[in-house]
Motif scaffolding. Structure first.
Motif, PDB file in Angstrom:
ATOM      1  N   VAL A 157       0.845  -1.211   0.000  1.00 13.43           N
ATOM      2  CA  VAL A 157       0.000   0.000   0.000  1.00 13.43           C
ATOM      3  C   VAL A 157       0.867   1.243   0.000  1.00 13.43           C
ATOM      4  O   VAL A 157       0.625   2.221  -0.735  1.00 13.43           O
ATOM      5  N   ALA A 158       1.872   1.240   0.838  1.00 13.67           N
ATOM      6  CA  ALA A 158       2.753   2.408   0.929  1.00 13.67           C
ATOM      7  C   ALA A 158       3.483   2.633  -0.389  1.00 13.67           C
ATOM      8  O   ALA A 158       3.686   3.787  -0.812  1.00 13.67           O
ATOM      9  N   LEU A 186       1.928   6.914  -6.713  1.00 15.89           N
ATOM     10  CA  LEU A 186       0.952   7.921  -7.118  1.00 15.89           C
ATOM     11  C   LEU A 186       1.486   9.332  -6.855  1.00 15.89           C
ATOM     12  O   LEU A 186       1.340  10.237  -7.703  1.00 15.89           O
ATOM     13  N   ALA A 187       2.124   9.518  -5.710  1.00 14.09           N
ATOM     14  CA  ALA A 187       2.670  10.843  -5.384  1.00 14.09           C
ATOM     15  C   ALA A 187       3.757  11.236  -6.374  1.00 14.09           C
ATOM     16  O   ALA A 187       3.859  12.403  -6.774  1.00 14.09           O
ATOM     17  N   GLN A 188       4.534  10.266  -6.797  1.00  9.89           N
ATOM     18  CA  GLN A 188       5.592  10.575  -7.778  1.00  9.89           C
ATOM     19  C   GLN A 188       4.974  10.970  -9.125  1.00  9.89           C
ATOM     20  O   GLN A 188       5.460  11.902  -9.789  1.00  9.89           O
ATOM     21  N   ALA A 189       3.898  10.277  -9.518  1.00 11.76           N
ATOM     22  CA  ALA A 189       3.241  10.586 -10.798  1.00 11.76           C
ATOM     23  C   ALA A 189       2.627  11.995 -10.776  1.00 11.76           C
ATOM     24  O   ALA A 189       2.740  12.754 -11.753  1.00 11.76           O
ATOM     25  N   GLN A 190       2.003  12.348  -9.678  1.00  8.24           N
ATOM     26  CA  GLN A 190       1.425  13.687  -9.573  1.00  8.24           C
ATOM     27  C   GLN A 190       2.498  14.772  -9.606  1.00  8.24           C
ATOM     28  O   GLN A 190       2.304  15.842 -10.188  1.00  8.24           O
ATOM     29  N   LEU A 191       3.602  14.495  -8.996  1.00  7.47           N
ATOM     30  CA  LEU A 191       4.696  15.457  -9.017  1.00  7.47           C
ATOM     31  C   LEU A 191       5.241  15.633 -10.425  1.00  7.47           C
ATOM     32  O   LEU A 191       5.525  16.769 -10.870  1.00  7.47           O
ATOM     33  N   ASP A 216       7.787  12.628  -0.978  1.00  5.79           N
ATOM     34  CA  ASP A 216       8.818  12.203  -0.020  1.00  5.79           C
ATOM     35  C   ASP A 216       8.193  11.500   1.194  1.00  5.79           C
ATOM     36  O   ASP A 216       8.739  10.506   1.709  1.00  5.79           O
ATOM     37  N   ALA A 217       7.042  12.016   1.630  1.00  3.32           N
ATOM     38  CA  ALA A 217       6.362  11.371   2.758  1.00  3.32           C
ATOM     39  C   ALA A 217       5.898   9.964   2.395  1.00  3.32           C
ATOM     40  O   ALA A 217       5.976   9.025   3.207  1.00  3.32           O
ATOM     41  N   ARG A 236       6.977   6.422   4.149  1.00  2.23           N
ATOM     42  CA  ARG A 236       6.041   5.423   4.656  1.00  2.23           C
ATOM     43  C   ARG A 236       6.361   4.038   4.105  1.00  2.23           C
ATOM     44  O   ARG A 236       6.171   3.026   4.800  1.00  2.23           O
ATOM     45  N   VAL A 237       6.849   3.987   2.880  1.00  2.00           N
ATOM     46  CA  VAL A 237       7.279   2.686   2.315  1.00  2.00           C
ATOM     47  C   VAL A 237       8.427   2.113   3.139  1.00  2.00           C
ATOM     48  O   VAL A 237       8.453   0.920   3.491  1.00  2.00           O
ATOM     49  N   ASN A 238       9.379   2.963   3.446  1.00  2.00           N
ATOM     50  CA  ASN A 238      10.535   2.502   4.222  1.00  2.00           C
ATOM     51  C   ASN A 238      10.125   2.041   5.626  1.00  2.00           C
ATOM     52  O   ASN A 238      10.650   1.035   6.143  1.00  2.00           O
ATOM     53  N   VAL A 239       9.188   2.784   6.239  1.00  3.47           N
ATOM     54  CA  VAL A 239       8.722   2.389   7.577  1.00  3.47           C
ATOM     55  C   VAL A 239       8.029   1.033   7.519  1.00  3.47           C
ATOM     56  O   VAL A 239       8.270   0.146   8.352  1.00  3.47           O
ATOM     57  N   ALA A 240       7.169   0.878   6.528  1.00  2.00           N
ATOM     58  CA  ALA A 240       6.450  -0.401   6.399  1.00  2.00           C
ATOM     59  C   ALA A 240       7.402  -1.551   6.121  1.00  2.00           C
ATOM     60  O   ALA A 240       7.255  -2.657   6.670  1.00  2.00           O
ATOM     61  N   ALA A 241       8.405  -1.302   5.292  1.00  2.00           N
ATOM     62  CA  ALA A 241       9.379  -2.341   4.988  1.00  2.00           C
ATOM     63  C   ALA A 241      10.186  -2.707   6.231  1.00  2.00           C
ATOM     64  O   ALA A 241      10.497  -3.883   6.481  1.00  2.00           O
TER      65      ALA A 241
END
Length: 388
Positions: A138-139, A145-150, A175-176, A180-185
């Motif tokens: 999910v993260a 998605l955030a990268q695509a919008q940027l 970046d946030a 979150r991906v790193n935290v979940a990993a």
């Protein structure tokens, strides 16, 4: 009666003639008796002297004597003690524990570093891993998605539709999402590590000595030792050595270890000499490293001979050394071929004989055998032993 007959009769009965003959006979008999007495006396003196001279030599026992000289011998220290693993590794539960599902090793098995010894049930932990893995996905989707919008916002900046402030906002959002991906990993990795610690593993390669767990048993961090391993299979003997002998031993001294109940001997080497003495027993511990063998069982008893150096000493056959409540001794043949007792200190006993560390110079005439039948002061006839 005629005249001739008268003369013969007068001569036959002459008293003076008979007296003279008797005197001659008495003198002759006396001289003969004196000669016989003198001869008997001389014979007795000569015979007695010969008997006194020849008697002891003819009655003295014959003994075999040796003069061993000096021979190069090892100075050894004998000791007893127990066998043990050189590095004894207790293995217990590292993680939170649980129910033991399988035990994969038995005492006597060799294992590698990190090998699983017992498996603990992990159904709950497995579901937690799946949940965290889904959160990672999910993260990652949010970050994508955030990268695509940027990226789309950056393409519109040149046309004036998007301000620089919007770009900064979208960059922060991206970046946030990545964070979150790193935290979940990281959470997923932590859970996997916790689950992996449920398995009881060998901390290093070695030999399994004991096993104290069975399938179905519930274990936790305070359960205690489940397995004991000997690191690398290395063994040692904890030799108990007297305070006096400890002074002559050094790290690196060679040793021979013989476990009780067997005849096998194992070569070892001193790797540690105790820096302290037990004040009660006055003994110190010398640790002798020995290679693994099936006959060497930790907890068993053994005897050791430790070579502390070498020197010169007389070496006698075992039959030459006697022992009583006063200690060890030998008989030597001294002046006048008389037996003398000599106290000795015995060192190493080997196939070559008994090394005498003190009491003899090696040049004495030492009774090789039958010493038990002799007594100090007894006269003997020594005979040199034949060279073999």
């Amino acid at each position: 009666m005629n005249y001739e007959t008268h003369l013969a009769s007068d001569h036959a009965f002459d008293p003076s003639g008979d007296s003279k003959r008797r005197r001659r006979l008495i003198i002759t008999a006396s001289v003969a008796g004196i000669i016989v007495l003198v001869g008997a006396y001389v014979a007795m003196r000569v015979g007695g002297s010969e008997t006194a001279t020849a008697g002891p030599s003819t009655q003295a026992p014959v003994v075999t004597v040796i003069s061993p000289g000096q021979t190069g011998v090892d100075r050894v220290v004998t000791a007893t003690g127990s066998l043990a693993a050189r590095v004894d590794m207790p293995v217990g539960v590292v993680g939170e524990g649980g129910e033991v599902r399988r035990v994969l090793v038995q005492p006597g098995d060799w294992v590698g570093a990190g090998q699983v010894l017992a498996v603990i049930e992990r159904s709950v932990q497995s579901e937690q891993i799946k949940s965290l893995a889904a959160q990672v996905e999910v993260a990652r989707a949010d970050a994508k998605l955030a990268q695509a919008q940027l990226d789309r916002a950056k393409s519109l900046v040149g046309r004036g539709f998007i301000s620089a402030a919007d770009i900064d906002q979208r960059t922060a959002t991206r970046d946030a999402a990545v964070a979150r991906v790193n935290v979940a990993a990281a959470q997923l990795g932590e859970q996997r590590a916790r689950t992996g610690r449920l398995d009881v593993r060998a901390p290093a390669a070695g030999l399994v000595l004991t096993r104290a767990v069975e399938p179905g048993q519930v274990v936790a961090g305070g359960t205690g030792v489940l397995f004991r391993l000997a690191k690398g299979g290395e063994m040692e003997m904890l030799a108990q050595v007297s305070e006096a002998d400890l002074q002559s031993l050094r790290v690196g001294n060679g040793a021979t270890v013989t476990p009780v109940g067997g005849t096998d001997k194992f070569a070892g080497r001193v790797w540690q000499v105790s820096p302290v003495i037990d004040p009660q027993t006055r003994l110190g511990v010398v640790r002798i490293a020995i290679p693994y063998d099936r006959a060497i069982r930790p907890g068993g008893f053994a005897a050791a001979t430790i070579v502390s150096g070498s020197g010169q000493a007389p070496v006698l056959p075992e039959s030459a050394v006697q022992s009583d409540d006063k200690g060890n001794y030998v008989y030597i043949v001294g002046a006048g071929n008389k037996v003398e007792r000599r106290g000795v200190t015995v060192g190493q006993v080997s196939d070559a004989g008994v090394a005498v560390t003190s009491g003899l110079a090696g040049s004495e005439k030492i009774v090789a055998s039958a010493g038990a039948f002799l007594a100090p002061g007894q006269v003997v006839r020594p005979e040199k032993a034949q060279a073999r």
